[in-house]
Scaffold this motif. Structure first.
Motif, PDB file in Angstrom:
ATOM      1  N   LEU A  45       0.832  -1.202   0.000  1.00 36.80           N
ATOM      2  CA  LEU A  45       0.000   0.000   0.000  1.00 36.80           C
ATOM      3  C   LEU A  45       0.869   1.256   0.000  1.00 36.80           C
ATOM      4  CD1 LEU A  45      -2.748  -1.074   2.565  1.00 36.80           C
ATOM      5  CD2 LEU A  45      -2.922  -1.025   0.067  1.00 36.80           C
ATOM      6  N   GLU A  46       1.969   1.204   0.781  1.00 35.72           N
ATOM      7  CA  GLU A  46       2.894   2.336   0.790  1.00 35.72           C
ATOM      8  C   GLU A  46       3.548   2.522  -0.576  1.00 35.72           C
ATOM      9  OE1 GLU A  46       4.926   5.602   2.093  1.00 35.72           O
ATOM     10  OE2 GLU A  46       3.302   4.504   3.088  1.00 35.72           O
ATOM     11  N   ARG A  59       1.194   4.275  -2.815  1.00 30.29           N
ATOM     12  CA  ARG A  59       1.142   5.713  -2.562  1.00 30.29           C
ATOM     13  C   ARG A  59       2.355   6.421  -3.156  1.00 30.29           C
ATOM     14  NH1 ARG A  59      -1.471   4.049   2.316  1.00 30.29           N
ATOM     15  NH2 ARG A  59       0.533   3.660   3.342  1.00 30.29           N
ATOM     16  N   LYS A  82       1.945   6.903  -6.665  1.00 28.36           N
ATOM     17  CA  LYS A  82       0.797   7.772  -6.910  1.00 28.36           C
ATOM     18  C   LYS A  82      -0.300   7.056  -7.712  1.00 28.36           C
ATOM     19  CE  LYS A  82       3.528  12.014  -6.666  1.00 28.36           C
ATOM     20  NZ  LYS A  82       3.930  13.284  -7.344  1.00 28.36           N
ATOM     21  N   THR A 125      -3.960   5.628  -8.359  1.00 33.03           N
ATOM     22  CA  THR A 125      -5.306   6.037  -7.979  1.00 33.03           C
ATOM     23  C   THR A 125      -5.926   4.938  -7.099  1.00 33.03           C
ATOM     24  OG1 THR A 125      -6.362   5.003  -9.890  1.00 33.03           O
ATOM     25  CG2 THR A 125      -5.552   7.274 -10.153  1.00 33.03           C
ATOM     26  N   PRO A 126      -7.000   5.247  -6.360  1.00 28.75           N
ATOM     27  CA  PRO A 126      -7.663   4.190  -5.574  1.00 28.75           C
ATOM     28  C   PRO A 126      -8.082   2.993  -6.426  1.00 28.75           C
ATOM     29  CG  PRO A 126      -8.449   6.343  -4.877  1.00 28.75           C
ATOM     30  CD  PRO A 126      -7.589   6.575  -6.083  1.00 28.75           C
ATOM     31  N   THR A 159      -4.925   1.046  -7.216  1.00 28.59           N
ATOM     32  CA  THR A 159      -4.476   0.347  -6.010  1.00 28.59           C
ATOM     33  C   THR A 159      -5.316  -0.892  -5.765  1.00 28.59           C
ATOM     34  OG1 THR A 159      -3.740   2.430  -5.029  1.00 28.59           O
ATOM     35  CG2 THR A 159      -4.086   0.576  -3.539  1.00 28.59           C
TER      36      THR A 159
END
Length: 264
Positions: free
Chosen positions: A154-155, A158, A161, A163-164, A167
């Motif tokens: 998850l890191e 991020r 960058k 997007t949800p 991810t």
């Protein structure tokens, strides 16, 4: 080497059923058991052929399978949605925790009389039993899977960058899919068993009703046909889930083992 392993696995898997079948044949041939209590395999086979010929077995199988597919599809969809929402929103999980625990603890079959009173004697009570029996096995395991997504990935998402949506597609789905498939497999087993129990109590068709009707008329051979049909269909469905798991997420063996641990 792989072929030898597969052959060895097949023989080991078939060993106990073959031994039990031979013991059954011998006990029937030597008159060690009452045919009314345990008919011979030949009698059961004749009953199965007769029921296949007149179409009654196919009718009961199709009715039961239709019920479990409809009920389980609704249940699994709701369970996956709720587990995802609760994993993302801790407040929601706290709000629904105790009401859901209350429902989870109550055996679904104990609700049959109440469901008949509320929903009538049609298909709705049986579908409700299927949904209640399978919902929590899917919900709890998938909830744990969503909560235990590796924070390092998850890191990384991020940092890149993502997007949800990206991810979810590239991080969360690969991490959780093996566990989700495992819980879907377990949930279907719970749904199948609960449906048969509901049909034994309140139904006019289906494999559960077939067994109950045969018991009341003393047709043990037809009872065994129904029982073997339930077992064979359950094994077939489980085999399909295993095949799908190996095709969809061949990397998921370790995570599936974790899912089984979380369920326990």
């Amino acid at each position: 080497m792989v072929r030898k392993t597969a052959v060895r696995k097949f023989f080991l898997s078939a060993l106990v059923p073959v031994v039990l079948m031979l013991a059954w044949i011998a006990a029937s041939a030597w008159g060690l058991v009452n045919p009314l209590l345990l008919p011979s395999p030949a009698d059961v086979l004749r009953a199965a052929c007769r029921m296949l010929k007149d179409g009654s077995l196919f009718v009961h199988v199709s009715v039961s399978f239709a019920r479990v597919i409809v009920g389980y599809t609704i249940s699994a969809t709701l369970a996956l949605f709720m587990s995802w929402m609760c994993a993302r929103h801790a407040l929601l999980e706290e709000v629904v925790h105790y009401p859901m625990e209350f429902i989870r603890i109550v055996p679904p079959l104990s609700l049959v009389p109440l469901l008949i009173l509320w929903l009538g004697i049609g298909e709705a009570p049986k579908l409700a039993i299927v949904m209640l029996a399978s919902f929590f096995s899917v919900y709890l395991t998938s909830f744990s899977a969503f909560r235990h997504v590796d924070p390092k990935y998850l890191e990384l998402a991020r940092i890149l960058k993502l997007t949800p949506q990206e991810t979810f597609r590239h991080v969360i789905v690969p991490q959780t899919l093996p566990s989700v498939i495992t819980c879907m497999r377990l949930g279907f087993g719970f749904a199948w068993r609960a449906l048969i129990g509901a049909e034994l109590i309140a139904a006019a068709s289906g494999l559960g009703w077939l067994i109950q009707d045969a018991a009341e008329l003393g047709r043990t051979d037809e009872m065994l046909v129904g029982i073997f049909s339930i077992a064979l269909l359950g094994i077939l469905a489980d085999t399909v889930f295993v095949a799908l798991a190996s095709k969809i997420s061949p990397w998921g063996g370790e995570l599936q083992a974790k899912a089984m641990t979380w369920l326990k």
